[in-house]
Structures are given as C-alpha cells and as structure tokens.
Enzyme design. Structure first.
Site, PDB file in Angstrom:
ATOM      1  N   GLU A  23       8.424   3.610   8.404  1.00 45.24           N
ATOM      2  CA  GLU A  23       8.328   3.184   6.995  1.00 45.24           C
ATOM      3  C   GLU A  23       8.777   4.254   6.000  1.00 45.24           C
ATOM      4  O   GLU A  23       8.104   4.493   4.995  1.00 45.24           O
ATOM      5  CB  GLU A  23       6.895   2.717   6.692  1.00 45.24           C
ATOM      6  CG  GLU A  23       6.481   1.552   7.576  1.00 45.24           C
ATOM      7  CD  GLU A  23       4.993   1.199   7.484  1.00 45.24           C
ATOM      8  OE1 GLU A  23       4.332   1.618   6.526  1.00 45.24           O
ATOM      9  OE2 GLU A  23       4.507   0.507   8.385  1.00 45.24           O
ATOM     10  N   ASN A  67      11.229   2.689  12.583  1.00 46.14           N
ATOM     11  CA  ASN A  67      10.418   1.465  12.575  1.00 46.14           C
ATOM     12  C   ASN A  67      10.030   1.103  11.141  1.00 46.14           C
ATOM     13  O   ASN A  67       9.555   1.967  10.394  1.00 46.14           O
ATOM     14  CB  ASN A  67       9.156   1.756  13.409  1.00 46.14           C
ATOM     15  CG  ASN A  67       8.297   0.538  13.686  1.00 46.14           C
ATOM     16  OD1 ASN A  67       8.814  -0.487  14.117  1.00 46.14           O
ATOM     17  ND2 ASN A  67       6.998   0.647  13.454  1.00 46.14           N
ATOM     18  N   HIS A 125       5.808  -8.146  10.064  1.00 49.74           N
ATOM     19  CA  HIS A 125       4.537  -8.602   9.467  1.00 49.74           C
ATOM     20  C   HIS A 125       4.935  -9.663   8.445  1.00 49.74           C
ATOM     21  O   HIS A 125       5.403  -9.328   7.354  1.00 49.74           O
ATOM     22  CB  HIS A 125       3.826  -7.450   8.749  1.00 49.74           C
ATOM     23  CG  HIS A 125       3.345  -6.380   9.670  1.00 49.74           C
ATOM     24  ND1 HIS A 125       2.353  -6.600  10.600  1.00 49.74           N
ATOM     25  CD2 HIS A 125       3.704  -5.079   9.814  1.00 49.74           C
ATOM     26  CE1 HIS A 125       2.130  -5.480  11.268  1.00 49.74           C
ATOM     27  NE2 HIS A 125       2.935  -4.545  10.819  1.00 49.74           N
ATOM     28  N   GLU A 159       5.718  -5.212  15.628  1.00 49.68           N
ATOM     29  CA  GLU A 159       4.355  -5.358  15.080  1.00 49.68           C
ATOM     30  C   GLU A 159       4.120  -6.774  14.562  1.00 49.68           C
ATOM     31  O   GLU A 159       3.475  -6.963  13.523  1.00 49.68           O
ATOM     32  CB  GLU A 159       4.116  -4.364  13.933  1.00 49.68           C
ATOM     33  CG  GLU A 159       4.362  -2.917  14.285  1.00 49.68           C
ATOM     34  CD  GLU A 159       3.968  -1.932  13.169  1.00 49.68           C
ATOM     35  OE1 GLU A 159       3.317  -2.343  12.190  1.00 49.68           O
ATOM     36  OE2 GLU A 159       4.328  -0.749  13.291  1.00 49.68           O
ATOM     37  N   ASP A 168       3.026 -10.243  13.243  1.00 48.14           N
ATOM     38  CA  ASP A 168       1.875 -11.109  12.956  1.00 48.14           C
ATOM     39  C   ASP A 168       2.266 -12.047  11.822  1.00 48.14           C
ATOM     40  O   ASP A 168       3.217 -11.784  11.083  1.00 48.14           O
ATOM     41  CB  ASP A 168       0.564 -10.352  12.687  1.00 48.14           C
ATOM     42  CG  ASP A 168       0.658  -9.246  11.658  1.00 48.14           C
ATOM     43  OD1 ASP A 168       1.557  -9.303  10.798  1.00 48.14           O
ATOM     44  OD2 ASP A 168      -0.169  -8.324  11.701  1.00 48.14           O
TER      45      ASP A 168
HETATM   46  O1  G3I Z   1     -10.825   6.780  11.288  1.00 51.80           O
HETATM   47  C1  G3I Z   1     -11.906   5.954  10.854  1.00 51.80           C
HETATM   48  C2  G3I Z   1     -12.946   5.930  11.889  1.00 51.80           C
HETATM   49  O2  G3I Z   1     -13.455   7.241  12.064  1.00 51.80           O
HETATM   50  C3  G3I Z   1     -14.033   4.945  11.466  1.00 51.80           C
HETATM   51  O3  G3I Z   1     -14.920   4.794  12.532  1.00 51.80           O
HETATM   52  C4  G3I Z   1     -13.436   3.565  11.145  1.00 51.80           C
HETATM   53  C5  G3I Z   1     -14.478   2.604  10.632  1.00 51.80           C
HETATM   54  O4  G3I Z   1     -13.966   1.793   9.622  1.00 51.80           O
HETATM   55  O5  G3I Z   1     -12.436   3.735  10.168  1.00 51.80           O
HETATM   56  C6  G3I Z   1     -11.438   4.533  10.742  1.00 51.80           C
HETATM   57  O6  G3I Z   1     -10.152   4.512  10.279  1.00 51.80           O
HETATM   58  C7  G3I Z   1      -9.492   3.276  10.109  1.00 51.80           C
HETATM   59  C8  G3I Z   1      -8.446   3.081  11.227  1.00 51.80           C
HETATM   60  O7  G3I Z   1      -7.640   1.961  10.937  1.00 51.80           O
HETATM   61  C9  G3I Z   1      -9.070   2.888  12.597  1.00 51.80           C
HETATM   62  O8  G3I Z   1      -9.816   1.739  12.660  1.00 51.80           O
HETATM   63  C10 G3I Z   1      -8.825   3.349   8.767  1.00 51.80           C
HETATM   64  O9  G3I Z   1      -9.823   3.357   7.760  1.00 51.80           O
HETATM   65  C11 G3I Z   1      -7.910   2.185   8.567  1.00 51.80           C
HETATM   66  O10 G3I Z   1      -7.164   2.403   7.359  1.00 51.80           O
HETATM   67  C12 G3I Z   1      -6.939   2.103   9.724  1.00 51.80           C
HETATM   68  O11 G3I Z   1      -6.100   1.017   9.497  1.00 51.80           O
HETATM   69  C13 G3I Z   1      -4.906   1.008  10.249  1.00 51.80           C
HETATM   70  C14 G3I Z   1      -3.711   1.055   9.316  1.00 51.80           C
HETATM   71  O12 G3I Z   1      -2.513   0.986  10.079  1.00 51.80           O
HETATM   72  C15 G3I Z   1      -3.715   2.349   8.498  1.00 51.80           C
HETATM   73  O13 G3I Z   1      -2.700   2.373   7.610  1.00 51.80           O
HETATM   74  C16 G3I Z   1      -4.862  -0.290  11.043  1.00 51.80           C
HETATM   75  O14 G3I Z   1      -5.900  -0.285  12.015  1.00 51.80           O
HETATM   76  C17 G3I Z   1      -3.513  -0.435  11.733  1.00 51.80           C
HETATM   77  O15 G3I Z   1      -3.397  -1.726  12.273  1.00 51.80           O
HETATM   78  C18 G3I Z   1      -2.392  -0.242  10.721  1.00 51.80           C
HETATM   79  O16 G3I Z   1      -1.175  -0.313  11.426  1.00 51.80           O
HETATM   80  C19 G3I Z   1       0.026  -0.174  10.675  1.00 51.80           C
HETATM   81  C20 G3I Z   1       1.056   0.474  11.582  1.00 51.80           C
HETATM   82  O17 G3I Z   1       0.538   1.670  12.105  1.00 51.80           O
HETATM   83  C21 G3I Z   1       2.367   0.707  10.839  1.00 51.80           C
HETATM   84  N1  G3I Z   1       2.852  -0.526  10.250  1.00 51.80           N
HETATM   85  C22 G3I Z   1       1.911  -1.241   9.416  1.00 51.80           C
HETATM   86  C23 G3I Z   1       0.606  -1.500  10.182  1.00 51.80           C
HETATM   87  C24 G3I Z   1      -0.366  -2.271   9.324  1.00 51.80           C
HETATM   88  O18 G3I Z   1      -0.780  -1.521   8.202  1.00 51.80           O
END
Ligand code: G3I
Length: 340
Positions: free
Chosen positions: A150, A191, A227, A255, A257
């Site tokens: 990105e 990506n 997405h 990715e 969905d």
């Molecule tokens: O790290 C903390 C963890 O310590 C805590 O236990 C947990 C409880 O809520 O939060 C944790 O972090 C979260 C992490 O996911 C793991 O669950 C973050 O707050 C949350 O922001 C994070 O979201 C991820 C997101 O990327 C971040 O930008 C999503 O799971 C993930 O699906 C998403 O994936 C991205 C790709 O990497 C790139 N392309 C877009 C895609 C969707 O945004």
C-alpha cells in the site's frame, strides 16, 4: 452414439467424484492455489485448523509477521506466532505467503520518539535489519512475500508515509533488493488495494513497477488485494492483470473479501456470491494469477466491521463456520468450464 454416451457418463462420473473434493484439491486440478489469511488467535481451535488444512493450499499470516508484532520491543525478536503458523502450514503441505515487510501501519511504537521518526541512516539500517532477519528466518519455507504494501496513494502519487518522508522513493527498490538477498528463491510482490478495475492508481502502480524493473530490481509480481463491495466495478480486472502480466509479473489475488451492509436481508448473500464468482473466475482466466486468497475464513473473524462500521459478512463462511452461497460459487468456479 456409444462414444457420446461414454463421454457423458465419464463427465457425470468425473463431476460426481470431484464434487467430493475440497476447495484445495479442486484448485490444485486447475494449477491454482486457494488461500486464506489466518490470525494467530484462531489457531487455538482444532476444528478451525482442520478446516484450513482441508480447504486451503496456501496461508497468509494476517498480523503475525508485521513489524509491530515481530519486534514489539526494540532489538527483541518475537516470531512465536509467525513460527506457529509456518510450522503448521509446512506440516499440512501448504504454501505460506509472507505478509508484510514494509507498511506504514502496524509499525513498532519505539520507531518514533515523541512522535518523531528516526534519521534516514537509522531508519535505513533498522528497515534493512527487519527485512533481512524476517525473510532469512523463513528462507525456503515462504514461497512469496508481500514486500511493500500500500505505498501508492489513491491519487496515483506515492503515499506520504514515514518511509517516503525520511528515505525518499528509493526505499521501495531497496526493500525488494534486501528481501531478494535474504531469499533469492521467494517471489517478491508489491501489494495494494483498489487495483481491481484499472484507473489512475493501477496505472501509477504500473509505472512504479516498470521503473523498478528497468532498474533491475527483483520484483516478481503485483498482489491485487481485492477488498471489494457489491458495487465495486470489476469488468476490467482481467485486462488490468494482463497489463502486469505483459511485464512478466504474476498477479495473485491476495486479500479478497466482499463486504455487505448489516441491514441487508439474506438475499444479499446471493449477490455477494456473484461478486466472489467474478473474482475467482478472473483469477482462473488470467494466466498470471497463481493464487486466490481470501482475507479470513469466517465472518466471525474479519477486519471489516471494525474499519467499516455497519458492514461485515464479507467471507466465504458465516460466523458459525457454515459455508455461504459465496463458498458454493467459488467451488462451482473451480469445477466449472474455464480451463487454464
Ligand atoms: O496488537 C493488539 C493486541 O495486543 C491486542 O490483544 C488486540 C486486541 O484488540 O489488538 C491488537 O492489535 C490489533 C491487530 O489487528 C491484531 O488483532 C490492532 O488493533 C488492529 O488494528 C489490527 O488490525 C489489522 C489491520 O490490518 C491493521 O491495519 C487486521 O487484523 C488485519 O486484518 C488488517 O489487514 C490489512 C492487511 O494487513 C493489509 N491490507 C489491508 C488489510 C485490512 O486492513
């Protein structure tokens, strides 16, 4: 007449036998990998692990390989969750897509002091170390890496992230060069989202990768995240993939969905299934698309509701793991009349 009857019986028998096969097996018959992202928290469930082993030939860590996870504290590596995923995948004969080495989100907090980024020299050294350690650790076990994620803005200009601000645009080529040095056999991808239907962003990414290739940078492909919503135009998807294929690049869907509104009734699941069908048909049709990965397995675990409030139900299985119409359409596409 006898020959025709034999052929018909053969086709019925073949489809009957195939209808017993998993998505993973059906995809393999077409030379395609079907994949999913997995979050570490999901791996606690044996039922989930079995389902992933059966249906997917490829897995992507949803978060476990991001820098904020692998080096939460400066200088202290934590590959526990990433190792768990890779070891399971290798045991199940699956390929692993590495995700992701350079992204402006999920960076470790220590990278910034009072909100200020490091100097150019320091950031370059840190980023090079992060990429080298991560890729070298999984050398030979990870077939493909999302190296830069990105980096292009929706306006077709490089995104104003910390890497661009501190290092300038050369950070992109350097990241590929460092990743290649750490594992020369891995396919290295740029990506991004919003590339599905061509347009200014996809054209800007095409210019970017052309420039990298002209410089001799070892980039092997462009990941189409996909997405999408029910209304995202997709009629130029194959043509857009073909433009990158003409540069000698692969164009996996990385990715996928398809988000839908919470307020929509159950009929909308058929509309969603049609969109999934278009995505997978495009991947089967475009010869440059080696894998079709969804961003999660079930609606119980998806990033959509937290980032798109009021939307969700974006994946192939519902929140009780039951296959949805979209799952059936993906199966049908893999069984169906396309050939590669
Ligand atoms: O790290 C903390 C963890 O310590 C805590 O236990 C947990 C409880 O809520 O939060 C944790 O972090 C979260 C992490 O996911 C793991 O669950 C973050 O707050 C949350 O922001 C994070 O979201 C991820 C997101 O990327 C971040 O930008 C999503 O799971 C993930 O699906 C998403 O994936 C991205 C790709 O990497 C790139 N392309 C877009 C895609 C969707 O945004």
């Amino acid at each position: 007449m006898l020959l025709v009857s034999l052929l018909v019986v053969g086709v019925i028998y073949e489809n009957g036998a195939r209808s017993m096969e998993s998505l993973r097996e059906l995809a393999a018959h077409r030379g395609l990998l079907i994949g999913t992202s997995i979050d570490d928290a999901e791996l606690g469930s044996a039922a989930f692990r079995d389902l992933v082993a059966r249906d997917y030939g490829s897995v992507t860590p949803e978060n476990a390989m991001k820098w904020s996870v692998t080096e939460t504290n400066r200088g202290i590596e934590d590959f526990l969750a990433a190792d768990r995923l890779v070891n399971l995948a290798v045991a199940d004969g699956q390929q692993v897509r590495g995700h992701t080495l350079v992204w402006q989100r999920q960076l470790p907090g220590w990278l910034f002091t009072d909100g200020r980024p490091p100097s150019a020299d320091e950031l370059r050294t840190l980023l090079r170390g992060h990429i080298t350690n991560t890729v070298a650790r999984y050398r030979g076990r990870i077939s493909s890496w999302d190296v830069v994620n990105e980096a292009m803005g929706d306006d077709g200009r490089l995104r104003e992230n910390v890497f661009l601000q501190v290092l300038g645009p050369s950070y992109i080529g350097d990241a590929f060069t460092w990743a290649h040095a750490a594992d020369p056999s891995a396919v290295l991808l740029y990506n991004d989202y919003g590339l599905e239907n061509g347009g200014p962003k996809a054209e800007a990414v095409e210019r970017l990768v052309r420039g990298l290739l002209d410089e001799g940078i070892p980039i092997g492909g462009v990941g189409f995240q996909a997405h999408v919503s029910l209304s995202t135009p997709l009629d130029q998807l194959v043509a857009t993939m073909d433009r990158f294929a003409a540069l000698g690049l692969v164009t996996p869907i990385t990715e996928a969905d398809v988000r839908i509104n919470d307020s929509a009734d159950a009929n909308v699941l058929d509309d969603q299934a049609r969109v999934y069908r278009r995505l997978i048909d495009a991947c089967v049709q475009a010869r440059s698309c080696p894998s079709f990965t969804t961003w999660g397995v079930t609606d119980a675990h998806s990033w959509i509701p937290s980032e798109y409030p009021g939307q969700g139900r974006a994946l192939l299985r519902d929140d009780r793991l039951a296959p949805k119409p979209a799952y059936d359409q993906v199966r049908a596409a893999l069984l169906g009349p396309w050939w590669r």
